[in-house]
Design a protein around this motif. Structure first.
Motif, PDB file in Angstrom:
ATOM      1  N   PRO A  99       0.826  -1.209   0.000  1.00  0.00           N
ATOM      2  CA  PRO A  99       0.000   0.000   0.000  1.00  0.00           C
ATOM      3  C   PRO A  99       0.862   1.262   0.000  1.00  0.00           C
ATOM      4  N   GLY A 100       0.415   2.271  -0.732  1.00  0.00           N
ATOM      5  CA  GLY A 100       1.133   3.531  -0.813  1.00  0.00           C
ATOM      6  C   GLY A 100       2.172   3.584  -1.904  1.00  0.00           C
ATOM      7  N   GLN A 101       2.417   2.459  -2.562  1.00  0.00           N
ATOM      8  CA  GLN A 101       3.427   2.405  -3.621  1.00  0.00           C
ATOM      9  C   GLN A 101       2.884   3.027  -4.905  1.00  0.00           C
ATOM     10  N   LEU A 102       3.696   3.861  -5.556  1.00  0.00           N
ATOM     11  CA  LEU A 102       3.325   4.443  -6.839  1.00  0.00           C
ATOM     12  C   LEU A 102       3.596   3.430  -7.942  1.00  0.00           C
ATOM     13  N   VAL A 103       2.621   3.208  -8.806  1.00  0.00           N
ATOM     14  CA  VAL A 103       2.769   2.266  -9.913  1.00  0.00           C
ATOM     15  C   VAL A 103       2.378   2.987 -11.197  1.00  0.00           C
ATOM     16  N   VAL A 104       3.319   3.094 -12.123  1.00  0.00           N
ATOM     17  CA  VAL A 104       3.126   3.843 -13.356  1.00  0.00           C
ATOM     18  C   VAL A 104       3.166   2.896 -14.548  1.00  0.00           C
ATOM     19  N   HIS A 105       2.159   2.975 -15.421  1.00  0.00           N
ATOM     20  CA  HIS A 105       2.289   2.331 -16.726  1.00  0.00           C
ATOM     21  C   HIS A 105       2.299   3.422 -17.790  1.00  0.00           C
ATOM     22  N   THR A 106       2.794   3.096 -18.979  1.00  0.00           N
ATOM     23  CA  THR A 106       2.940   4.084 -20.050  1.00  0.00           C
ATOM     24  C   THR A 106       2.076   3.742 -21.263  1.00  0.00           C
ATOM     25  N   SER A 107       1.024   2.977 -21.054  1.00  0.00           N
ATOM     26  CA  SER A 107       0.112   2.623 -22.141  1.00  0.00           C
ATOM     27  C   SER A 107      -0.749   3.816 -22.512  1.00  0.00           C
ATOM     28  N   GLY A 108      -0.921   4.050 -23.808  1.00  0.00           N
ATOM     29  CA  GLY A 108      -1.835   5.094 -24.242  1.00  0.00           C
ATOM     30  C   GLY A 108      -3.280   4.679 -24.123  1.00  0.00           C
ATOM     31  N   ARG A 109      -3.538   3.414 -24.341  1.00  0.00           N
ATOM     32  CA  ARG A 109      -4.914   2.912 -24.362  1.00  0.00           C
ATOM     33  C   ARG A 109      -5.552   2.887 -22.977  1.00  0.00           C
ATOM     34  N   HIS A 110      -4.795   2.504 -21.971  1.00  0.00           N
ATOM     35  CA  HIS A 110      -5.365   2.248 -20.649  1.00  0.00           C
ATOM     36  C   HIS A 110      -5.234   3.446 -19.730  1.00  0.00           C
ATOM     37  N   GLY A 111      -6.194   3.561 -18.828  1.00  0.00           N
ATOM     38  CA  GLY A 111      -6.095   4.501 -17.721  1.00  0.00           C
ATOM     39  C   GLY A 111      -5.585   3.782 -16.489  1.00  0.00           C
ATOM     40  N   ILE A 112      -6.145   4.129 -15.338  1.00  0.00           N
ATOM     41  CA  ILE A 112      -5.637   3.563 -14.084  1.00  0.00           C
ATOM     42  C   ILE A 112      -6.421   2.341 -13.623  1.00  0.00           C
ATOM     43  N   ALA A 113      -7.604   2.097 -14.206  1.00  0.00           N
ATOM     44  CA  ALA A 113      -8.426   0.982 -13.729  1.00  0.00           C
ATOM     45  C   ALA A 113      -7.710  -0.347 -13.875  1.00  0.00           C
ATOM     46  N   ILE A 114      -6.922  -0.489 -14.932  1.00  0.00           N
ATOM     47  CA  ILE A 114      -6.258  -1.772 -15.173  1.00  0.00           C
ATOM     48  C   ILE A 114      -5.271  -2.111 -14.062  1.00  0.00           C
ATOM     49  N   LEU A 115      -4.673  -1.087 -13.450  1.00  0.00           N
ATOM     50  CA  LEU A 115      -3.769  -1.316 -12.323  1.00  0.00           C
ATOM     51  C   LEU A 115      -4.545  -1.468 -11.027  1.00  0.00           C
ATOM     52  N   ALA A 116      -5.546  -0.624 -10.833  1.00  0.00           N
ATOM     53  CA  ALA A 116      -6.311  -0.680  -9.598  1.00  0.00           C
ATOM     54  C   ALA A 116      -7.021  -2.024  -9.442  1.00  0.00           C
ATOM     55  N   ASP A 117      -7.453  -2.604 -10.564  1.00  0.00           N
ATOM     56  CA  ASP A 117      -8.169  -3.871 -10.510  1.00  0.00           C
ATOM     57  C   ASP A 117      -7.252  -5.078 -10.325  1.00  0.00           C
ATOM     58  N   ALA A 118      -6.012  -4.975 -10.849  1.00  0.00           N
ATOM     59  CA  ALA A 118      -5.140  -6.150 -10.888  1.00  0.00           C
ATOM     60  C   ALA A 118      -4.133  -6.194  -9.750  1.00  0.00           C
ATOM     61  N   ALA A 119      -3.752  -5.044  -9.233  1.00  0.00           N
ATOM     62  CA  ALA A 119      -2.708  -5.006  -8.213  1.00  0.00           C
ATOM     63  C   ALA A 119      -3.331  -4.981  -6.820  1.00  0.00           C
ATOM     64  N   THR A 120      -2.494  -4.809  -5.819  1.00  0.00           N
ATOM     65  CA  THR A 120      -2.933  -4.813  -4.432  1.00  0.00           C
ATOM     66  C   THR A 120      -3.701  -3.545  -4.094  1.00  0.00           C
ATOM     67  N   PRO A 121      -4.818  -3.643  -3.390  1.00  0.00           N
ATOM     68  CA  PRO A 121      -5.512  -2.424  -2.957  1.00  0.00           C
ATOM     69  C   PRO A 121      -4.574  -1.539  -2.132  1.00  0.00           C
ATOM     70  N   GLY A 122      -4.670  -0.249  -2.384  1.00  0.00           N
ATOM     71  CA  GLY A 122      -3.828   0.683  -1.633  1.00  0.00           C
ATOM     72  C   GLY A 122      -2.666   1.227  -2.419  1.00  0.00           C
ATOM     73  N   ILE A 123      -2.351   0.624  -3.582  1.00  0.00           N
ATOM     74  CA  ILE A 123      -1.306   1.215  -4.413  1.00  0.00           C
ATOM     75  C   ILE A 123      -1.840   2.508  -5.029  1.00  0.00           C
ATOM     76  N   VAL A 124      -0.944   3.328  -5.561  1.00  0.00           N
ATOM     77  CA  VAL A 124      -1.341   4.562  -6.231  1.00  0.00           C
ATOM     78  C   VAL A 124      -1.078   4.381  -7.723  1.00  0.00           C
ATOM     79  N   PRO A 125      -2.117   4.072  -8.515  1.00  0.00           N
ATOM     80  CA  PRO A 125      -1.910   3.832  -9.949  1.00  0.00           C
ATOM     81  C   PRO A 125      -1.847   5.145 -10.722  1.00  0.00           C
ATOM     82  N   LEU A 126      -0.899   5.248 -11.642  1.00  0.00           N
ATOM     83  CA  LEU A 126      -0.744   6.419 -12.488  1.00  0.00           C
ATOM     84  C   LEU A 126      -0.561   5.951 -13.928  1.00  0.00           C
TER      85      LEU A 126
END
Length: 327
Positions: A114-141
């Motif tokens: 929790p609290g970890q920043l997680v960044v992806h660089t995909s143009g197609r996706h927003g943050i839902a793909i990280l929020a849904d797949a990773a641990t609750p509490g991360i900060v998806p960007l």
């Protein structure tokens, strides 16, 4: 703050790897790179240049290992889960279709925190793909640079003044924007639901231009012109520059037989392309759209439009396996 330093007891530093920059300026992050592709390695290098600490990277292929060596010298190679555990900000720069699976796999081995920043660089996706797949509490960007990458040091300079599409949870947008500004880019906010349309626009305006130029070059080469780029270069640059200056309403910059209502020339083009099915299919499709723009912009009248559309004929789908049958 989401990036408050946390002790690393499992990552490369704990395993005896050398970790650069033990003394960091306030606000600097420990960054882990999962996926050292053309984009990820350059982004990591850009953040490293402004004082962040790249603590580890995952790389498997020879090309990825070479990028880490060239762009991130001294950064240890480690498995993805160890990279994540060592980092405060994770660059998850894997192909679009692998983001969810990789994020979920790292969650399964409890690599996220929790609290970890997680960044992806995909143009197609927003943050839902990280929020849904990773641990609750991360900060998806979601931070997507609107440019092409070679995966070499020349990309670093091209990040300056590049536009980055950013999407973030409420209250976290300034973090994504600050990271972009640090790299010399300009952040623009794209909402979660608009990401596919944003990315489609970039692909259509960039990748498909390359496709059209490639096809046009092949047509010129087919009739014996040895340097197609010398013919197409000035025309293509002038056309694109004009369209960008007038965008989004670039009707005034349209040229060619369609906007002149010259159906006879269009018919000659179709005949010339009859034995090049891929180019013929693309020509017809783009000529129809051009005719629509010319009509709506007042460049041609309804009668001329009707002649052009009739000349273009039915848009038969390209059959898989169609090839040029010219002897």
């Amino acid at each position: 703050m989401p990036w408050s330093p946390m002790p690393d007891t499992t990552g490369p530093a704990a395993r005896g790897h050398e970790v650069r920059g033990n003394t960091r300026r306030p606000g600097r992050l420990r960054i882990g790179l999962v996926g050292a592709g053309r984009v990820g390695a350059v982004i990591a290098a850009a953040l490293r240049e402004v004082g962040h600490e790249v603590v580890a990277a995952s790389a498997v292929s020879d090309a990825s290992l070479a990028r880490v060596e060239a762009l991130l010298p001294g950064v240890p190679i480690a498995p993805p889960d160890e990279v994540v555990r060592a980092a405060e900000l994770v660059l998850l720069t894997v192909p679009d279709d692998e983001i969810a699976a990789v994020a979920a796999g790292l969650a399964a081995v409890e690599a996220w925190r929790p609290g970890q920043l997680v960044v992806h660089t995909s143009g197609r996706h927003g943050i839902a793909i990280l929020a849904d797949a990773a641990t609750p509490g991360i900060v998806p960007l979601a931070i997507h640079p609107a440019m092409t990458f070679t995966g070499t040091s020349m990309d670093r300079a091209r990040l300056h003044d590049a536009v980055f599409a950013v999407t973030a949870p409420p209250g976290m947008l300034p973090i994504a924007q600050a990271l972009v500004v640090e790299m010399g880019g300009e952040p623009i906010v794209v909402e979660e639901w608009d990401r596919p349309a944003y990315h489609a626009a970039l692909v259509h305006g960039a990748n498909h231009v390359v496709t059209a130029v490639t096809q046009a070059s092949a047509m010129l080469a087919r009739i014996g012109i040895e340097e197609p780029a010398r013919v197409l270069g000035p025309l293509t640059h002038a056309s694109v520059d004009g369209a960008l200056r007038e965008a989004p309403g670039a009707v005034a910059t349209l040229t060619g037989p369609v906007v002149r209502g010259d159906a006879g020339t269009v018919a000659a083009h179709l005949e010339a392309l009859a034995r090049q099915p891929e180019a013929l299919y693309a020509y017809r499709a783009m000529a129809r759209v051009t005719a629509d723009l010319a009509l709506s912009g007042g460049r041609i009248g309804p009668a001329q439009y009707a002649d052009i559309i009739a000349t273009l004929g039915p848009d038969a789908p390209l059959v898989a396996g169609d090839t040029d049958t010219e002897a």
